[in-house]
Scaffold this active site. Structure first.
Site, PDB file in Angstrom:
ATOM      1  N   LYS A 171       0.825  -1.239   0.000  1.00 31.55           N
ATOM      2  CA  LYS A 171       0.000   0.000   0.000  1.00 31.55           C
ATOM      3  C   LYS A 171       0.848   1.274   0.000  1.00 31.55           C
ATOM      4  O   LYS A 171       0.352   2.343  -0.340  1.00 31.55           O
ATOM      5  CB  LYS A 171      -0.913   0.014   1.236  1.00 31.55           C
ATOM      6  CG  LYS A 171      -2.085  -0.952   1.160  1.00 31.55           C
ATOM      7  CD  LYS A 171      -3.087  -0.606   2.236  1.00 31.55           C
ATOM      8  CE  LYS A 171      -3.615  -1.759   3.028  1.00 31.55           C
ATOM      9  NZ  LYS A 171      -2.722  -2.665   3.699  1.00 31.55           N
TER      10      LYS A 171
ATOM     11  N   GLY B 271       5.317  -7.475 -16.698  1.00 29.76           N
ATOM     12  CA  GLY B 271       5.998  -7.916 -17.921  1.00 29.76           C
ATOM     13  C   GLY B 271       6.358  -9.380 -17.842  1.00 29.76           C
ATOM     14  O   GLY B 271       6.955  -9.932 -18.766  1.00 29.76           O
TER      15      GLY B 271
ATOM     16  N   ALA C 184       2.153  -6.510 -20.770  1.00 25.93           N
ATOM     17  CA  ALA C 184       2.661  -6.574 -22.147  1.00 25.93           C
ATOM     18  C   ALA C 184       3.695  -7.686 -22.211  1.00 25.93           C
ATOM     19  O   ALA C 184       4.531  -7.811 -21.310  1.00 25.93           O
ATOM     20  CB  ALA C 184       3.288  -5.252 -22.572  1.00 25.93           C
TER      21      ALA C 184
ATOM     22  N   HIS D  14      16.428 -16.533 -27.301  1.00 25.33           N
ATOM     23  CA  HIS D  14      16.664 -15.878 -26.018  1.00 25.33           C
ATOM     24  C   HIS D  14      17.810 -16.567 -25.290  1.00 25.33           C
ATOM     25  O   HIS D  14      18.221 -17.668 -25.653  1.00 25.33           O
ATOM     26  CB  HIS D  14      15.405 -15.904 -25.144  1.00 25.33           C
ATOM     27  CG  HIS D  14      14.345 -14.963 -25.609  1.00 25.33           C
ATOM     28  ND1 HIS D  14      13.426 -15.288 -26.572  1.00 25.33           N
ATOM     29  CD2 HIS D  14      14.069 -13.681 -25.249  1.00 25.33           C
ATOM     30  CE1 HIS D  14      12.635 -14.265 -26.796  1.00 25.33           C
ATOM     31  NE2 HIS D  14      12.990 -13.265 -26.011  1.00 25.33           N
TER      32      HIS D  14
ATOM     33  N   LYS E  98      16.139 -18.308 -19.654  1.00 28.71           N
ATOM     34  CA  LYS E  98      14.704 -18.062 -19.817  1.00 28.71           C
ATOM     35  C   LYS E  98      13.902 -19.308 -19.428  1.00 28.71           C
ATOM     36  O   LYS E  98      14.216 -20.416 -19.857  1.00 28.71           O
ATOM     37  CB  LYS E  98      14.402 -17.643 -21.264  1.00 28.71           C
ATOM     38  CG  LYS E  98      12.953 -17.243 -21.461  1.00 28.71           C
ATOM     39  CD  LYS E  98      12.752 -16.392 -22.694  1.00 28.71           C
ATOM     40  CE  LYS E  98      11.288 -16.063 -22.929  1.00 28.71           C
ATOM     41  NZ  LYS E  98      10.658 -15.324 -21.805  1.00 28.71           N
TER      42      LYS E  98
ATOM     43  N   GLY F  17       6.776 -14.872 -24.683  1.00 26.55           N
ATOM     44  CA  GLY F  17       5.505 -14.138 -24.713  1.00 26.55           C
ATOM     45  C   GLY F  17       5.391 -13.311 -25.978  1.00 26.55           C
ATOM     46  O   GLY F  17       4.309 -13.196 -26.580  1.00 26.55           O
ATOM     47  N   THR F  18       6.500 -12.724 -26.407  1.00 26.59           N
ATOM     48  CA  THR F  18       6.503 -11.895 -27.625  1.00 26.59           C
ATOM     49  C   THR F  18       6.124 -12.742 -28.840  1.00 26.59           C
ATOM     50  O   THR F  18       5.339 -12.304 -29.689  1.00 26.59           O
ATOM     51  CB  THR F  18       7.909 -11.288 -27.833  1.00 26.59           C
ATOM     52  OG1 THR F  18       8.285 -10.614 -26.629  1.00 26.59           O
ATOM     53  CG2 THR F  18       7.940 -10.316 -28.992  1.00 26.59           C
TER      54      THR F  18
HETATM   55  N1  LIG Z   1       7.519  -7.871 -21.072  1.00 30.10           N
HETATM   56  C1  LIG Z   1       8.785  -7.580 -21.345  1.00 30.10           C
HETATM   57  O1  LIG Z   1       9.109  -6.563 -21.986  1.00 30.10           O
HETATM   58  C2  LIG Z   1       9.858  -8.494 -20.815  1.00 30.10           C
HETATM   59  C3  LIG Z   1      11.214  -8.231 -21.039  1.00 30.10           C
HETATM   60  C4  LIG Z   1      12.162  -9.054 -20.442  1.00 30.10           C
HETATM   61  C5  LIG Z   1      11.764 -10.100 -19.636  1.00 30.10           C
HETATM   62  N2  LIG Z   1      10.434 -10.338 -19.463  1.00 30.10           N
HETATM   63  C6  LIG Z   1       9.936 -11.364 -18.556  1.00 30.10           C
HETATM   64  O2  LIG Z   1      10.100 -10.871 -17.230  1.00 30.10           O
HETATM   65  C7  LIG Z   1      10.322 -11.940 -16.331  1.00 30.10           C
HETATM   66  C8  LIG Z   1      11.603 -11.673 -15.550  1.00 30.10           C
HETATM   67  O3  LIG Z   1      12.700 -11.668 -16.419  1.00 30.10           O
HETATM   68  P1  LIG Z   1      14.202 -11.516 -15.857  1.00 30.10           P
HETATM   69  O4  LIG Z   1      15.104 -11.692 -17.021  1.00 30.10           O
HETATM   70  O5  LIG Z   1      14.329 -10.301 -14.992  1.00 30.10           O
HETATM   71  O6  LIG Z   1      14.290 -12.831 -14.916  1.00 30.10           O
HETATM   72  P2  LIG Z   1      15.227 -13.065 -13.653  1.00 30.10           P
HETATM   73  O7  LIG Z   1      15.229 -14.536 -13.413  1.00 30.10           O
HETATM   74  O8  LIG Z   1      16.526 -12.367 -13.831  1.00 30.10           O
HETATM   75  O9  LIG Z   1      14.427 -12.330 -12.479  1.00 30.10           O
HETATM   76  C9  LIG Z   1      13.270 -12.834 -11.901  1.00 30.10           C
HETATM   77  C10 LIG Z   1      13.313 -12.466 -10.447  1.00 30.10           C
HETATM   78  O10 LIG Z   1      12.076 -12.821  -9.829  1.00 30.10           O
HETATM   79  C11 LIG Z   1      12.369 -13.132  -8.490  1.00 30.10           C
HETATM   80  N3  LIG Z   1      11.278 -13.867  -7.850  1.00 30.10           N
HETATM   81  C12 LIG Z   1      11.110 -15.207  -7.689  1.00 30.10           C
HETATM   82  N4  LIG Z   1       9.963 -15.442  -7.004  1.00 30.10           N
HETATM   83  C13 LIG Z   1       9.415 -14.225  -6.747  1.00 30.10           C
HETATM   84  C14 LIG Z   1       8.235 -13.800  -6.080  1.00 30.10           C
HETATM   85  N5  LIG Z   1       7.405 -14.679  -5.507  1.00 30.10           N
HETATM   86  N6  LIG Z   1       7.950 -12.471  -6.032  1.00 30.10           N
HETATM   87  C15 LIG Z   1       8.796 -11.587  -6.589  1.00 30.10           C
HETATM   88  N7  LIG Z   1       9.933 -11.930  -7.218  1.00 30.10           N
HETATM   89  C16 LIG Z   1      10.235 -13.231  -7.286  1.00 30.10           C
HETATM   90  C17 LIG Z   1      13.685 -13.923  -8.552  1.00 30.10           C
HETATM   91  O11 LIG Z   1      14.369 -13.799  -7.355  1.00 30.10           O
HETATM   92  C18 LIG Z   1      14.417 -13.200  -9.681  1.00 30.10           C
HETATM   93  O12 LIG Z   1      15.308 -12.242  -9.154  1.00 30.10           O
HETATM   94  C19 LIG Z   1      10.315 -13.205 -17.185  1.00 30.10           C
HETATM   95  O13 LIG Z   1       9.038 -13.770 -17.165  1.00 30.10           O
HETATM   96  C20 LIG Z   1      10.632 -12.688 -18.588  1.00 30.10           C
HETATM   97  O14 LIG Z   1      10.103 -13.513 -19.590  1.00 30.10           O
HETATM   98  C21 LIG Z   1       9.494  -9.572 -20.038  1.00 30.10           C
HETATM   99  O1  LIG Z   2      14.377 -12.323 -21.336  1.00 27.39           O
HETATM  100  C1  LIG Z   2      13.200 -12.676 -21.409  1.00 27.39           C
HETATM  101  O2  LIG Z   2      12.743 -13.622 -20.739  1.00 27.39           O
HETATM  102  C2  LIG Z   2      12.270 -11.952 -22.319  1.00 27.39           C
HETATM  103  N1  LIG Z   2      10.999 -12.213 -22.199  1.00 27.39           N
HETATM  104  C3  LIG Z   2       9.950 -11.605 -22.945  1.00 27.39           C
HETATM  105  C4  LIG Z   2       9.212 -12.640 -23.782  1.00 27.39           C
HETATM  106  O3  LIG Z   2       9.023 -13.772 -23.307  1.00 27.39           O
HETATM  107  O4  LIG Z   2       8.801 -12.320 -24.891  1.00 27.39           O
HETATM  108  C5  LIG Z   2      10.399 -10.398 -23.740  1.00 27.39           C
HETATM  109  C6  LIG Z   2      11.770 -10.560 -24.321  1.00 27.39           C
HETATM  110  C7  LIG Z   2      12.788 -10.935 -23.248  1.00 27.39           C
END
Ligand SMILES: NC(=O)c1ccc[n+]([C@@H]2O[C@H](COP(=O)([O-])OP(=O)(O)OC[C@H]3O[C@@H](n4cnc5c(N)ncnc54)[C@H](O)[C@@H]3O)[C@@H](O)[C@H]2O)c1
Ligand SMILES: O=C(O)C1=N[C@H](C(=O)O)CCC1
Length: 234
Positions: free
Chosen positions: A40, A71, A96, A131, A135, A141-142
């Protein structure tokens, strides 16, 4: 804004850097070892955690009237439940699969190309995503968003991971190589030529900047939104 980071891995750390540069405060960083925190106290939360944690993180924000950006990929079976909760609580939510401006332009381009190609039966469509090896989910997801953009405008019914040659499905090849931040290709191949569109992320800053811009945009609004709303692409 006072921002809570839910997930402090590769993305959480990149988002922190960009949020600080844009004058925001990070009031706490949550990972799987965080015992208690009071969500909060945040103006907005940004969730980049893991597929199994995203739904709880997002629900906790919405139940406490904190707008939330997510994300995290690989949890979308629960997206309808989040939508329902957000509307019930009159909250604010944006998911997204990819927050980068370039990829959101690429999504638009992909749909335009699919519209142009769908009558041309001599072309076979396929997709590839690459990737880093850490991962957790595949396809990305993209890649799923790109596939859904194609399905919207063609007779393809679904996508299929690492399976080729199906008339009704879009084959998605997922590769995991070193520390690749994210590369997506959509290809149309015929006997005589190929058309390819490709987005290559050079690092994670584009994803992080898009997420912070989305958080700034969402603050003070209620509803379930997408990056199309944030970027005025609707
Ligand atoms: N939408 C986008 O633009 C985009 C871009 C990059 C990555 N992603 C996604 O984002 C996510 C994270 O990516 P990343 O590369 O930072 O991964 P990462 O593994 O480096 O980080 C994930 C973090 O989540 C933490 N975690 C685990 N359980 C948790 C909980 N219960 N609550 C909060 N945190 C917790 C872990 O400790 C870790 O530090 C993935 O699903 C990836 O696919 C999305
Ligand atoms: O590093 C990742 O994990 C990424 N996740 C997103 C996906 O699943 O599309 C975006 C790109 C990087």
């Amino acid at each position: 804004m006072k921002i809570a980071l839910l997930g402090y891995g590769r993305m959480g750390k990149t988002i922190e850097k960009i949020a600080l540069q844009r004058g925001h405060k990070i009031i706490f960083k949550v990972d799987e070892n965080t015992k208690e925190y009071d969500i909060k106290t945040a103006d907005v939360a940004i969730d980049f955690s893991i597929p199994s944690a995203a739904f709880n993180n997002i629900s906790n924000c919405l139940n406490n009237d904190v707008p939330v950006i997510s994300g995290t990929t690989g949890w979308l079976d629960k997206y309808p439940a989040v939508t329902k909760l957000c509307n019930k609580k009159d909250g604010g939510f944006i998911y997204a699969s990819n927050f980068s401006l370039g990829v959101n332009i690429f999504f638009e381009l992909n749909e335009q190309l699919a519209k142009m190609m769908h009558q041309l039966e001599e072309y076979n469509i396929s997709m590839e995503e690459i990737h880093h090896t850490k991962k957790l989910d595949a396809p990305s997801g993209t890649a799923i968003t790109l596939a859904n953009g194609i399905i919207k405008h063609t007779n393809k019914k679904s996508w299929n991971l690492n399976v080729t040659n199906s008339d009704s499905q879009i084959p998605i090849i997922a590769k995991r190589i070193d520390d690749v931040p994210g590369t997506h290709t959509v290809a149309y191949n015929s006997e005589v030529d190929s058309i390819e569109i490709k987005h290559t992320a050079h690092n994670r800053s584009g994803f992080a900047l898009g997420a912070v811009i989305a958080a700034e945009w969402l603050y003070g609004k209620t509803g379930v939104f997408t990056m199309k709303d944030v970027l005025g692409l609707k």
